[in-house]
Design a protein around this motif. Structure first.
Motif, PDB file in Angstrom:
ATOM      1  N   VAL A 347       0.678  -1.640  -0.325  1.00  0.00           N
ATOM      2  CA  VAL A 347       0.484  -0.130   0.030  1.00  0.00           C
ATOM      3  C   VAL A 347       0.780   0.747  -0.513  1.00  0.00           C
ATOM      4  CG1 VAL A 347      -1.907   1.168   1.256  1.00  0.00           C
ATOM      5  CG2 VAL A 347      -1.868  -1.088   1.452  1.00  0.00           C
ATOM      6  N   SER A 348       2.171   0.926   0.474  1.00  0.00           N
ATOM      7  CA  SER A 348       3.297   2.260   0.553  1.00  0.00           C
ATOM      8  C   SER A 348       3.734   2.513  -0.525  1.00  0.00           C
ATOM      9  CB  SER A 348       4.072   1.962   1.462  1.00  0.00           C
ATOM     10  OG  SER A 348       4.644   1.408   1.319  1.00  0.00           O
ATOM     11  N   PHE A 354       0.995   6.556  -6.778  1.00  0.00           N
ATOM     12  CA  PHE A 354      -0.732   7.178  -6.948  1.00  0.00           C
ATOM     13  C   PHE A 354      -1.369   7.967  -6.793  1.00  0.00           C
ATOM     14  CE2 PHE A 354       0.489   2.515  -8.772  1.00  0.00           C
ATOM     15  CZ  PHE A 354      -0.049   2.872 -10.084  1.00  0.00           C
ATOM     16  N   ALA A 355      -0.806   9.015  -6.093  1.00  0.00           N
ATOM     17  CA  ALA A 355      -1.386  10.216  -4.957  1.00  0.00           C
ATOM     18  C   ALA A 355      -2.252  10.715  -5.743  1.00  0.00           C
ATOM     19  CB  ALA A 355       0.214  10.757  -4.768  1.00  0.00           C
ATOM     20  N   ASN A 356      -2.217  11.023  -6.985  1.00  0.00           N
ATOM     21  CA  ASN A 356      -3.451  11.443  -7.781  1.00  0.00           C
ATOM     22  C   ASN A 356      -3.987  10.929  -8.167  1.00  0.00           C
ATOM     23  OD1 ASN A 356      -2.809  14.433  -6.825  1.00  0.00           O
ATOM     24  ND2 ASN A 356      -0.794  13.796  -7.736  1.00  0.00           N
ATOM     25  N   PRO A 357      -5.437  10.671  -8.647  1.00  0.00           N
ATOM     26  CA  PRO A 357      -6.437   9.157  -9.718  1.00  0.00           C
ATOM     27  C   PRO A 357      -6.250  10.057 -11.036  1.00  0.00           C
ATOM     28  CG  PRO A 357      -8.012  10.960  -7.942  1.00  0.00           C
ATOM     29  CD  PRO A 357      -5.924  11.597  -8.144  1.00  0.00           C
ATOM     30  N   VAL A 410      -6.530   3.960  -9.531  1.00  0.00           N
ATOM     31  CA  VAL A 410      -6.028   3.497  -8.426  1.00  0.00           C
ATOM     32  C   VAL A 410      -6.742   5.306  -7.360  1.00  0.00           C
ATOM     33  CG1 VAL A 410      -4.507   4.178  -6.236  1.00  0.00           C
ATOM     34  CG2 VAL A 410      -4.187   2.269  -7.630  1.00  0.00           C
ATOM     35  N   ASP A 411      -7.644   5.037  -6.554  1.00  0.00           N
ATOM     36  CA  ASP A 411      -8.341   6.275  -6.157  1.00  0.00           C
ATOM     37  C   ASP A 411      -7.736   6.826  -4.612  1.00  0.00           C
ATOM     38  OD1 ASP A 411      -9.906   8.316  -4.877  1.00  0.00           O
ATOM     39  OD2 ASP A 411     -11.739   7.182  -5.147  1.00  0.00           O
TER      40      ASP A 411
END
Length: 960
Positions: A347-348, A354-357, A410-411
């Motif tokens: 998850v890290s 993917f900090a921004n979808p 990823v969101d």
């Protein structure tokens, strides 16, 4: 190791009065009147103190500001008077619409900070920017609504935009995101900030970016529809319905002007029309000059705010979260190659990458008739789609599907509560993505239906990102309608299964005739079931081998794509057929083994005494003249030879297993079992390796088993047995040379006879006489070896009368009487004498029977009818006379391994295939197949030897 060990410390562990020293990778204390900076890697002065010097880290010197200049400038180097108060950091602050000024235009520091009001009147329309350091023009909606930089009541201020309150505005949105898998509903900070403003801007101004942002929020909410809720999707649907008059894009009714295309509609049966009504206007080939084997997927990408980013090709691993080489990632889009990628991602790493979808609208590119490039929209099947907060069944009937268009990987944005600058509480990951390509039925030119991308999301509650992980997969599958193939298989199974019933009935009838019984009892039914098990196993084997070879040939050899392999779930019936074939064949094999271990056999010694000898009479002290004893060594020799040929086969089992394994693993035939279009036997280590097809694995291995076995049988029959060694024919010859016949009964009234009576009258002779006899026979100076005069027929199938069988059993009863009550048993010496007398009696009885001595139990010799040979049964019942059927094919091998090669070979193939399908390892299957061959050979040899000793009275100690 202790000398190179250091403690682990992180910046977050240092506390307010320490900083993280990157040179020592450890926390260090700040100086007097200092505290940790925002970045954590240096110190800064406390509020009310200014910097005198700073060289980074702890090399900071602070000085307290005087009472009349208690504020500190923004850069921290000077003290200044703050007329309108201080911030928590000790800097000057100003009210809204005012900016802070600390220096003159020429840079000279002011003694007192100024708060200058931005002119919000007409012509200027300015307000302070987000940092409060500059006056900038107001946002346009403020000017349009209030003709100023204020958004006062009754106007609506939301998301930094100002809207005029009037009827017809979209309803107030619910800024909540539901994570149904966790049962959690969050008030999303992103939705609170942007949902209402995006809806208003999209509705009032047809703002493209706002409409895209609203659509993205609907996608982040899993395209979920509700008849009562005004969440993101509810607002989108409200605007979609209200803008019907605006028109559509590219004549697509679901794609409105200014709005993103999110849905296909919810009419029943619409999904099947979208996916099956039209064919994709491009054909695909596997081979040839007109090679078109690439699926050119392209995606329009958008950020969360609704800005268009760029067109992106899927090649390079755009949708594949698992890392891999470029070559292997691009193999996903080679037509006909089934692609499967699975991995576990922390998850890290997901939060970092993917900090921004990013949101995607997927298309498939193709060349139009005029050379123009065109795009075909690829529908999305979202397995997490909800309606009225309930999951929609998206995996049953296609007619019930609700197709969508936009998706994300990823969101990590919508799961943030309160503060967008903080890590999310929940993230949503596309854990399973499958692109499905379906071939048009009965196509001969590689025509496909529009592709479908299926996405399944996983909700992850963030607890410890370093230790949490998510299993993700990406697949590209190819399928076609297998209904017709299944119908044909069912028809073949029904027809051949019916024929198997008839064949089993004929076998049972023949078995009843050979047992001399005409009563249909429980044993008859049981025997029929055993016969039917073997025949049905052959039916399943024929169907599975035919199916496997069909898919192997037609899939790998096709140029224009006309067939595609069944998917793993569609292979379940095929695997079931193999399992049934193996189970039934194993039952037939055990039945065969038990039958061979229970035969009645006796060696008839034709040798007669030569002269007389004097023999002392025990207990009387006198000698008497008796017939010279006949040597038993010839019988022992024949018994040993029979014992050796019991497990002789028409092929070499070890060579068979090694040859199959060699072609599969060394030559590379195993590569033909991969679910791709390539028919190459070699693959590069850098290329992608497609998943195995269980049908192709069985087809390749079974074809190799059968081909190598046929070659072996031809080699042994044509070359080896003719020019090197033929153990079966040699055994028959050896019987004749040894003057010993073999009488065996495989059934109660049916068996085989090998006529071994020497044409020279005796065989117990010296070497010189033996060679002389063989020479005379080679020069045709003596009669022929056949049972009948002037014939060579030495092997016969025999059908004996009931009376003959009763006499045989009566004599044989003396051999088994030792199993009777203990009071009737003789001593060991007497038992041996009794057995010897029984042996002599049986030898005399059978030899006299062959010599037609017993007229009431006589026999005739005749040829079998052609139909009798085909059906494997006898039409004539031996009521008064037994019948000897001429046999030129050594049918006595039916009671040996040699005569049952087909059954043994099919059992080996099925055993190998079952192990391989279970383990996906040809090597393990080969090893276990050879081991089972050796184990059953050992059982057959050991128990067969015991039966031989029991039935022929040959001492087991002489069987080696």
């Amino acid at each position: 190791a202790r000398g190179f060990s250091v403690p682990l410390q992180r910046p977050a562990d240092c506390g307010a009065e320490h900083y993280f020293d990157s040179s020592r990778l450890a926390c260090a204390p700040c100086g007097a009147h200092q505290r940790q900076s925002a970045g954590g890697s240096s110190c800064e002065c406390e509020p009310g103190y200014r910097m005198v010097s700073s060289n980074g880290g702890f090399s900071v010197t602070c000085e307290k500001c005087p009472e009349n200049m208690s504020g500190v400038t923004q850069d921290g180097w000077n003290c200044i008077t703050c007329p309108k108060g201080l911030t928590s950091k000790g800097n000057c602050k100003c009210p809204n619409h005012e900016i802070l000024v600390e220096r003159n235009v020429d840079g000279v520091l002011l003694d007192e900070a100024l708060c200058i009001h931005c002119n919000g009147s007409e012509q200027s329309f300015s307000a302070s920017d987000a940092s409060g350091s500059r006056c900038v023009r107001c946002e346009q909606t403020f000017i349009q609504v209030s003709k100023s930089c204020d958004c006062n009541s009754p106007n609506i201020l939301t998301g930094g935009l100002c809207f005029l309150a009037h009827e017809g505005l979209p309803p107030k949105g619910v800024a909540a995101v539901r994570f149904a898998q966790l049962g959690v509903t969050l008030a999303s900070a992103w939705f609170l900030k942007n949902l209402q403003s995006s809806a208003f801007a999209c509705w009032l101004y047809s703002n493209i970016t706002a409409c895209q942002a609203l659509g993205n929020m609907c996608v982040m909410n899993m395209n979920s529809l509700s008849s009562s809720s005004t969440d993101a999707c509810g607002l989108f649907q409200y605007i979609f319905v209200s803008t019907a008059r605006v028109g559509v894009i590219h004549s697509i009714p679901y794609w409105r002007h200014n709005l993103p295309w999110l849905y296909y509609g919810d009419q029943p049966g619409l999904a099947s029309q979208v996916l099956e009504k039209n064919h994709f206007p491009t054909t695909f080939t596997f081979k040839g000059t007109d090679k078109d084997v690439k699926l050119k997927f392209i995606a329009a990408s958008f950020d969360a705010a609704g800005n268009f980013l760029k067109w992106q090709s899927l090649e390079g691993g755009l949708l594949q979260l698992c890392p891999d080489t470029q070559t292997k990632l691009d193999a996903a889009y080679v037509f006909g190659t089934t692609y499967q990628q699975n991995c576990k991602i922390s998850v890290s790493k997901i939060l970092l990458d993917f900090a921004n979808p990013v949101f995607y609208d997927l298309f498939l590119e193709y060349n139009g008739g005029n050379g123009q490039q065109h795009l075909w929209a690829v529908p999305v099947l979202n397995l997490n789609l909800q309606y009225n907060e309930k999951f929609v069944n998206q995996s049953s009937n296609m007619n019930n599907w609700l197709l969508t268009r936009r998706f994300f990987l990823v969101d990590a944005l919508s799961g943030k509560e309160n503060d967008l600058g903080k890590p999310p509480r929940v993230i949503r990951i596309a854990s399973k993505i499958t692109i499905s390509i379906r071939l048009v039925s009965h196509t001969q030119r590689g025509t496909i239906y529009p592709p479908l991308i299926t996405v399944a999301y996983t909700d992850v509650l963030i607890q410890n990102p370093e230790t949490q992980s998510v299993m993700v997969s990406f697949a590209v599958s190819y399928e076609m309608n297998q209904r017709e193939a299944q119908i044909q298989t069912d028809i073949a199974l029904g027809v051949l299964g019916g024929l198997a019933v008839l064949w089993s009935l004929l076998k049972t009838a023949g078995w009843k005739r050979r047992t001399g019984s005409s009563i249909i009892d429980l044993q008859t039914v049981f025997k029929f079931l055993l016969f039917y098990a073997g025949d049905l196993a052959n039916v399943f084997f024929i169907i599975t081998v035919g199916t496997g070879i069909y898919w192997l040939v037609f899939f790998k050899a096709q140029q224009f794509v006309s067939v595609l392999l069944p998917l793993p779930p569609q292979e379940e019936d095929f695997v079931t057929y193999i399992a049934c074939a193996f189970s039934l064949k194993a039952l037939q094999f055990l039945h065969l083994l038990v039958s061979q271990l229970a035969i009645d056999i006796f060696f008839i010694d034709w040798e007669r005494p030569k002269g007389k000898v004097l023999k002392a009479v025990e207990g009387e002290g006198v000698t008497k003249s008796t017939a010279a004893p006949v040597s038993i060594w010839r019988t022992y020799f024949i018994a040993n030879e029979w014992n050796e040929i019991q497990t002789v086969r028409k092929i070499n089992p070890l060579f068979q297993v090694l040859a199959v394994l060699f072609f599969l693993e060394v030559v590379g035939f195993s590569n033909l079992a991969l679910m791709d279009a390539s028919s190459s036997l070699t693959r590069s280590s850098e290329s992608y390796v497609a998943p195995w097809s269980r049908i192709l694995r069985f087809g390749v291995s079974a074809a190799l088993w059968v081909a190598i076995a046929i070659l072996q049988i031809i080699f042994f029959a044509v070359i080896y047995e003719r020019f090197v060694e033929d153990k079966i024919s040699q055994f028959v010859d050896l019987c004749c040379v040894s003057n010993i016949s073999v009488f065996l009964l495989s059934h109660n009234c049916f068996g085989h006879y090998i006529h071994g009576r020497s044409v020279h009258g005796h065989a117990d002779t010296n070497m010189e006489e033996m060679n002389m006899n063989l020479k005379r026979e080679a020069e045709n100076l003596c009669s022929q070896r056949g049972l009948l005069p002037n014939t060579d027929g030495q092997t016969f199938q025999i059908s004996i009368s009931r009376k003959m069988r009763l006499n045989y059993d009566w004599i044989h009863e003396t051999l088994t009487r030792k199993r009777g009550p203990a009071r009737l048993l003789d001593s060991s010496a007497n038992t041996f004498e009794q057995s010897t007398r029984a042996y002599n009696a049986m030898n005399k009885f059978l030899s006299s029977f062959i010599d037609h001595v017993h007229k009431e139990m006589d026999y005739i010799v005749k040829d079998k009818l052609l139909l009798e040979r085909i059906l494997g049964m006898e039409f004539m019942e031996p009521i008064e006379k037994s019948i000897f059927y001429n046999d030129e094919g050594h049918s006595f091998t039916d009671v040996l391994y040699y005569g049952n090669e087909t059954t043994l070979l099919i059992f080996d193939i099925l055993f190998f295939s079952v192990v391989d399908l279970a383990s996906q390892s040809f090597v393990l299957a080969a090893i276990l197949t050879y081991l089972q061959q050796e184990i059953f050979r050992f059982i057959r040899t050991t128990l067969g030897q015991k039966n031989l000793a029991s039935k022929t009275l040959v001492d087991q100690r002489f069987l080696i």
